[in-house]
Structure formats: structure tokens, C-alpha cells
Design a protein around this motif. Structure first.
Motif, short mmCIF file in Angstrom:
data_model
loop_
_atom_site.label_atom_id
_atom_site.label_comp_id
_atom_site.label_asym_id
_atom_site.label_seq_id
_atom_site.Cartn_x
_atom_site.Cartn_y
_atom_site.Cartn_z
N GLY A 195 0.81 -1.21 0.00
CA GLY A 195 0.00 0.00 0.00
C GLY A 195 0.84 1.25 0.00
O GLY A 195 2.04 1.21 0.13
N GLY A 196 0.18 2.38 -0.16
CA GLY A 196 0.87 3.66 -0.16
C GLY A 196 0.28 4.59 0.86
O GLY A 196 -0.48 4.18 1.75
N ARG A 241 9.33 9.66 9.76
CA ARG A 241 9.74 8.24 9.74
C ARG A 241 11.16 8.06 9.23
O ARG A 241 11.67 6.94 9.24
N VAL A 242 11.81 9.13 8.74
CA VAL A 242 13.19 9.01 8.26
C VAL A 242 14.06 8.50 9.40
O VAL A 242 14.04 9.03 10.51
N GLY A 243 14.83 7.48 9.13
CA GLY A 243 15.68 6.87 10.14
C GLY A 243 15.05 5.67 10.79
O GLY A 243 15.75 4.84 11.39
N SER A 244 13.71 5.54 10.67
CA SER A 244 13.01 4.40 11.27
C SER A 244 12.48 3.44 10.22
O SER A 244 12.22 2.27 10.52
N VAL A 245 12.28 3.94 9.00
CA VAL A 245 11.71 3.16 7.91
C VAL A 245 12.63 3.30 6.70
O VAL A 245 13.11 4.40 6.41
N PRO A 246 12.92 2.21 5.97
CA PRO A 246 13.80 2.31 4.80
C PRO A 246 13.32 3.34 3.79
O PRO A 246 12.11 3.54 3.61
N PHE A 247 14.27 3.99 3.13
CA PHE A 247 13.93 5.07 2.20
C PHE A 247 13.03 4.59 1.05
O PHE A 247 12.17 5.33 0.58
N VAL A 248 13.23 3.37 0.60
CA VAL A 248 12.41 2.89 -0.51
C VAL A 248 10.94 2.78 -0.10
O VAL A 248 10.03 3.02 -0.91
N ARG A 249 10.69 2.46 1.15
CA ARG A 249 9.30 2.41 1.63
C ARG A 249 8.74 3.82 1.76
O ARG A 249 7.56 4.06 1.47
N GLN A 278 9.52 6.31 -0.07
CA GLN A 278 9.19 6.73 -1.44
C GLN A 278 7.80 6.25 -1.81
O GLN A 278 7.00 7.00 -2.39
N LEU A 279 7.51 5.01 -1.49
CA LEU A 279 6.21 4.43 -1.81
C LEU A 279 5.09 5.19 -1.11
O LEU A 279 4.04 5.46 -1.70
#
Length: 351
Positions: free
Chosen positions: A30-31, A72-80, A82-83
Motif C-alpha cells: 500500500g501507499g 519516519r526518516v531513520g526508522s523506515v527504509p527510504f524505498v518504503r 518513497q512508496l
């Protein structure tokens, strides 16, 4: 989330739940729209179908969504991330080209500038440099029409940082930093001015321009020490961040022992979840100072910690600086402690 807050749940637990929710949503493919809730999804779909139906409430929800992704930067991967951000990026693009109510255009442009800037950073982190440049160009255009120069300065600074690590030489990054300083000086945000001068000091130090670097650093501290009440920018730039810039300046044009102390103090203060990426960068600079001080073994020990941090946050800048530090260890490449470091680096970040 609001219900949990009213029931007395702590801010820490709410933050953990938000992060879990983001991870679960992206795991399912999902996004961001999945996080907006059915009413907001309906309002956004209606506004995209008929732009005249755009309302302040929807813009507030969109701004909140962008802020939540940023948090969420630092807690969630950047590719996620982006989504999550992609639907807002596309919605902003479509609405900016549509006949929305005139009174809402400034807020829409402000949200678009924030979203495009964040997306430009995410594209850089995932090594999509061409897409990153296009997003920063869109962010510059959106922020430049707001009549608040500090907003465009924020875009220029973010763009300058990614340019520093994706474009050979210093010229392109320096041009963006100089533009950021001009806009920051014309704007109303003391915090943005402090950050712009700090970044100017780093670029000057990397170029070996000691006098210019120290003057810019002095201006950054002058701005940082001012009263920030009522500052229009919500930037989290703090003395801890500025000490990191002091460390970089000392690393290139000063005393490595002094640089090491600045890096240590900065890293110790960058403890918030949103600061994990910056902490990883600062911590990776610290071993460079140890190498210059003739202590490669201690530098390698610290680099092991930095590899773990870079692996967890996925930050491209930290990874680039890690590899630079490893290059500086070449004189000791036959030592066991360097071989162990190489193994760790390859296992965690690849060759």
C-alpha cells in the motif's frame, strides 16, 4: 491514533505504533493513501476529479501526511518512504496544473515544495539521481512563488547536500549553497540562516578556504544564539547539528583532535529517532579524525559501529563516508583489524 492519545498512551508508544503501521502498510504494497483514512481518501479523489472542490481540510491532511513521512526518516527504509509519498507527489502535480480555488494555491504550493524536496532526498538515497534533480527543480519552482525566501533556501540546502555526494567537484554544490544563503538572509527564519551559513562553512572548508569557512561558521553560531521564538521554519537544526559542521570544518582546515571532540559531542546529542541518519553521518566522520591522529586501530573499532548504523538507517551519505574512511586505512590494509572491517563492510553494505 487520536483515540489512543486521549486514552493516555505515551508519545513514545504512539511513535512506535505509527512506525509499525507504516511498515505494515508498505509490506502489503500500500501507499500513503492507505494511511489517510477513508474520508480523506474520498476528499482527495473528489478534488482530483473536480479541483474546484479542494478544501483547507484536505490540504491540512496532506501536509500532515508529508510531515508524518518525514518523521519516519531513520526508522523506515527510504524505498518504503518513497512508496508512501508517491501518491501525494502525483496529487500535488495534478492539482497545481488544475483550476483550484485561488485562495488555496499558496498552501498547495507550500505542501508541494515540502513533498518534492523530501521526494528528491529519497530519490537520491535510492540512487535515482536524475529523478532527484527533477524533483528538486520542481520544489525550487514551487517554493520560489511563495514570497517567503527562506522556504526556497530550505530546498536549495537539501539539494546542495545531495549534489555534494552525487556530482563530482564542489562547484555545483557551492552554487546551491550560495543561493541558499542569499535566500536565507532575505527571509525571516533565523534557524534557516544558521543552517545555510553552517553548510557554507563546510563547502568552504572542503575547498581549503579557511578564512571564508571560519567566517561562515561564526555567522552560523551568531544566528543560532539568537531568539528563535516565532521562527516560521519548523527545522530541527540545533546546536548539536552545528557542532557536526564545526567538526567537518576542523577536519579539513583545523585540528583533527578538535574535530574529533566536536563529532563526539554532536553524536552524543543526536538521539531523537528523526536524527538517526544525521548521527550515523557524524559518527562516520569521527574515525577520519582518529586516522589523522595516528590511531587507525581505534578508528576501525568505531567504524564497525558506523557500519551497523548505516545499515540500519540505509543512509547513502553515511555509506559514502564509510568507504572514504576505509580508503584512508589503506596504509594498514594488511592488518587483521582492517580485514575484519572489510568483511563487516561487505556483509552489511555490499562490495
Amino acid at each position: 491514533m487520536e483515540a489512543f492519545a486521549h486514552l493516555g498512551e505515551s508519545e513514545r508508544r504512539l511513535a512506535e505504533l505509527r512506525t509499525l503501521l507504516v511498515r505494515t502498510t508498505t509490506d502489503a504494497g500500500g501507499g500513503l493513501l492507505a494511511l489517510l483514512g477513508p474520508p480523506t481518501q474520498h476528499d482527495l479523489a473528489a478534488a482530483l476529479a473536480d479541483p474546484s472542490r479542494l478544501e483547507e481540510g484536505l490540504l491540512a491532511a496532506m501536509r500532515g501526511a508529508v510531515g508524518d513521512v518525514n518523521g519516519r526518516v531513520g526508522s523506515v527504509p527510504f524505498v518504503r518512504l518513497q512508496l508512501l509519498l508517491a501518491p501525494i507527489i502525483e496529487s500535488c502535480r495534478r492539482l497545481l496544473d488544475a483550476p483550484v480555488p485561488d485562495a488555496l494555491v499558496p498552501d498547495l504550493r507550500s505542501i508541494a515544495a515540502q513533498a518534492y524536496t523530501l521526494a528528491g532526498r529519497f530519490a537520491f538515497e535510492t540512487q535515482a539521481d536524475e529523478a532527484s534533480r527533477a524533483l528538486y527543480a520542481a520544489a525550487t519552482d514551487a517554493s520560489g512563488s511563495l514570497g517567503e525566501p527562506w522556504r526556497r533556501a530550505v530546498v536549495h540546502m537539501s539539494h546542495a547536500l545531495v549534489t555534494l555526494y552525487s556530482t563530482p567537484g564542489l562547484a555545483a554544490a557551492r552554487a546551491l549553497v550560495d543561493a541558499a544563503v542569499r535566500d536565507a538572509r532575505a527571509g525571516e527564519s533565523v534557524t534557516v540562516r544558521a543552517r545555510a551559513h553552517a553548510l557554507q562553512a563546510e563547502i568552504a572548508a572542503r575547498a581549503g578556504a579557511e578564512k571564508h569557512a571560519r567566517a561562515a561558521l561564526a555567522l552560523a553560531w551568531y544566528d543560532m544564539d539568537k531568539d528563535h521564538d516565532g521562527d516560521p521554519a519548523t527545522s530541527s537544526f540545533s546546536p548539536a547539528h552545528l557542532r557536526g559542521f564545526e567538526g567537518v570544518t576542523s577536519l579539513y582546515i583545523g585540528d583533527p583532535a578538535e574535530a574529533h571532540e566536536y563529532f563526539a559531542r554532536s553524536a552524543a546529542s543526536l538521539v531523537a529517532p528523526r536524527e538517526r541518519v544525521q548521527r550515523a553521518i557524524v559518527s562516520t566522520d569521527q574515525p577520519l579524525a582518529r586516522i589523522l591522529l595516528g590511531d587507525p586501530h581505534s578508528a576501525a573499532e568505531l567504524l564497525h559501529e558506523c557500519i551497523d548504523a548505516a545499515s540500519q538507517t540505509g543512509g547513502r551519505v553515511a555509506a559514502i563516508r564509510l568507504r572514504r574512511a576505509r580508503r584512508d586505512l589503506r596504509p594498514w590494509r594488511r592488518e587483521t583489524f582492517v580485514a575484519d572491517l572489510d568483511d563487516h563492510l561487505i556483509e552489511s553494505l555490499g562490495p
